[in-house]
Design a protein around this motif. Sequence first.
Motif, short mmCIF file in Angstrom:
data_model
loop_
_atom_site.label_atom_id
_atom_site.label_comp_id
_atom_site.label_asym_id
_atom_site.label_seq_id
_atom_site.Cartn_x
_atom_site.Cartn_y
_atom_site.Cartn_z
N THR A 1 35.88 14.68 83.80
CA THR A 1 34.84 13.74 82.60
C THR A 1 35.29 14.18 81.28
N ALA A 2 35.56 13.13 80.50
CA ALA A 2 35.87 13.42 79.18
C ALA A 2 34.56 13.35 78.60
N ILE A 3 33.94 14.24 78.02
CA ILE A 3 32.66 14.20 77.24
C ILE A 3 32.73 14.01 75.77
N VAL A 4 32.45 12.89 75.23
CA VAL A 4 32.82 12.79 73.78
C VAL A 4 31.79 13.27 72.89
N HIS A 5 32.25 14.21 71.90
CA HIS A 5 31.53 14.92 70.96
C HIS A 5 30.45 15.39 71.34
N PRO A 6 30.44 16.41 72.29
CA PRO A 6 29.29 16.99 72.66
C PRO A 6 28.64 18.06 71.63
N ALA B 1 23.42 17.49 74.72
CA ALA B 1 24.70 16.88 75.38
C ALA B 1 25.52 18.08 76.09
N ILE B 2 25.26 19.18 75.69
CA ILE B 2 25.61 20.27 76.43
C ILE B 2 25.04 20.65 77.57
N ASP B 3 23.57 20.50 77.42
CA ASP B 3 22.67 20.74 78.68
C ASP B 3 23.09 19.57 79.91
N ALA B 4 23.44 18.52 79.52
CA ALA B 4 23.69 17.53 80.47
C ALA B 4 24.95 17.73 80.88
N ALA B 5 25.82 18.42 80.43
CA ALA B 5 27.49 18.58 80.66
C ALA B 5 27.13 19.73 81.76
N GLY C 1 35.87 17.32 70.95
CA GLY C 1 35.27 17.29 69.70
C GLY C 1 35.75 18.48 68.87
N PRO C 2 35.07 18.53 67.77
CA PRO C 2 35.32 19.84 66.92
C PRO C 2 34.70 20.99 67.80
N ALA C 3 35.74 22.00 68.05
CA ALA C 3 35.55 23.31 68.95
C ALA C 3 34.42 24.19 68.37
N ALA C 4 34.35 24.24 66.95
CA ALA C 4 33.42 25.16 66.55
C ALA C 4 31.99 24.49 66.70
N ARG C 5 31.68 23.04 66.45
CA ARG C 5 30.52 22.80 66.60
C ARG C 5 30.26 22.60 68.09
N ILE C 6 31.03 22.61 68.86
CA ILE C 6 30.69 22.44 70.58
C ILE C 6 30.14 23.78 70.77
N THR C 7 30.88 24.87 70.26
CA THR C 7 30.45 26.39 70.56
C THR C 7 29.08 26.52 70.09
N GLN C 8 28.93 26.12 68.94
CA GLN C 8 27.57 26.42 68.31
C GLN C 8 26.54 25.52 69.08
N ALA C 9 26.64 24.54 69.57
CA ALA C 9 25.47 23.71 70.34
C ALA C 9 25.35 24.42 71.43
N SER D 1 25.57 27.60 71.98
CA SER D 1 24.86 28.75 71.68
C SER D 1 23.31 28.33 71.53
N GLU D 2 23.08 27.26 70.91
CA GLU D 2 21.69 26.92 70.51
C GLU D 2 21.07 26.51 72.00
N ALA D 3 21.70 25.83 73.10
CA ALA D 3 21.18 25.51 74.01
C ALA D 3 21.27 26.63 74.95
N GLY D 4 21.80 27.83 74.59
CA GLY D 4 21.77 29.07 75.61
C GLY D 4 22.58 28.74 76.94
N ARG D 5 23.60 28.02 76.67
CA ARG D 5 24.45 27.79 77.89
C ARG D 5 25.89 28.39 77.68
N ASP D 6 26.31 28.64 78.95
CA ASP D 6 27.71 29.55 78.84
C ASP D 6 28.68 27.95 79.32
N ILE D 7 29.79 27.93 78.50
CA ILE D 7 30.72 26.75 78.77
C ILE D 7 32.07 27.36 78.70
N SER D 8 32.18 28.69 78.99
CA SER D 8 33.42 29.27 78.93
C SER D 8 34.36 28.90 80.14
N ALA D 9 33.83 28.24 81.02
CA ALA D 9 34.65 27.59 82.11
C ALA D 9 35.10 26.32 81.84
N PHE D 10 34.71 25.57 80.85
CA PHE D 10 34.80 24.40 80.49
C PHE D 10 36.22 24.20 79.48
#
Length: 469
Positions: A180-185, A190-194, A209-217, A219-228
């Motif tokens: 699933t391509a998630i647009v501008h999360p 948005a990160i929580d949902a993903a 989307g912008p990699a830096a902003r995705i990573t920041q989001a 971090s704010e959500a307290g989620r690990d997205i390293s596998a994505f």
Amino acid sequence: MTDKDYVENRTFDEIAVGDSASISRVLTEHDIQLFALVSGDVNPAHLDPDYAATDMFHRVIAHGLWGGGLISAVLGTELPGPGAIYLSQSLRFRRPVGLGDTITASVTVSEKRPDKKIILFDCSCTNQDGEEVISGAAEIIAPTEKVRRRRVELPDVRLASHDHYRRLLETASGQGPVATAIVHPCSPAAIDAAVEAAGEGLIEPILVGPAARITQAASEAGRDISAFRIEDAPHSHAAADRAVELIRCGSAKLLMKGSLHTDELMGAVVRRDTGLRTERRISHAYIMSVPGRQDLLIITDAAINIAPSLAEKADIVRNAIDLAHVLGMPQPKVAILSAVETVNADIPSTLDAAALCKMADRGQIVGGLLDGPLALDNAIDTAAAVEKGIVSDVAGKAEILVVPNLEAGNMLAKQLTFLGGADAAGVVLGARVPIILTSRADTLRTRLASCAVAVLLARAATKAAPGLP
């Protein structure tokens, strides 16, 4: 008014040893949910039959609901009735009580103590087979003054059940995630949902989307997205274009809105040369779980088409019917809504409704039962349809509501959500792939349900055309 509209007590002096009274009631799932809500006891042994040991499940419910509740109701409304003061109760549970059982609670006077106006009662509950399920005793201070009061009418309590969405999740998960391509999360929501959808086994997220902003989001959500997988794109417009490109090349099978505006995403989707158009008009459908309603309700179109033409409405209906089939409705009942249920030349939506029904009669729209124009009341309420003299296989039993325009649909869906306590999952239909279109106000449960519906649609499309990317 009749005697049934009143409760009247029997005083200590009016009661004799051997007097008795009883009431009966059927145990329903609604009763169990109300008991859990009032008591705060959400032990899965009460609420999840798959988890519970059957005997313990039934005994707990019998103690909490029937044992104390039904016997108390007899003593408080029948014998002695209003003015009785409950002192003590002891109960013994003799056999399980199950959903659908009819339980009769009975009390019989066993002893009177005149000095303190105390009455002892033998208490018993039996099922529909005459088997005793509960036995016990109660001690009551009986009233000494006569009381007759109008019976209090109990409120119609409706609980918001999420069983529909739970079943959707169970059906959609377990068969492998869908890319699933998630647009501008770029928001925590948005990160929580993903992350949650991936955790449920629904999707394999590709974050575009912008990699830096995705990573920041994240971090704010307290989620690990390293596998994505992250597809870097400089801004939301570029993210929408790149996500559509991933669909076109077969790298993703679903499109999901993140934290960009719907117009930005749909602009990339409907672009003629590089978008995801098909021969069908693209439309949106809400899949609503409405408290008090047994089945899911589809409302369309409340998000994409502002003032659809007759031809566009025909595609909106076709898209909704295809969705209903995937959701397990083999011949969905489709109500074409207007303000009235008769054709009126001054109300264009009634003319469209009549034309759509004739198109269905001629085989131009297939797979569902259409009727219209129908007003909302006689589309979903059988009594309202009967009152208007409407004879129809759809009226009062509609599963799909086709609204005349976006304004009407949007207001109807939000009214059900914010005033009626409904949940509204959303999906865009008619494109090359399903599009998960959620709102910032959506709960996580609703976002997951939207993912589940889209996953089911994607799998159905793959089965229908297995050779397509």
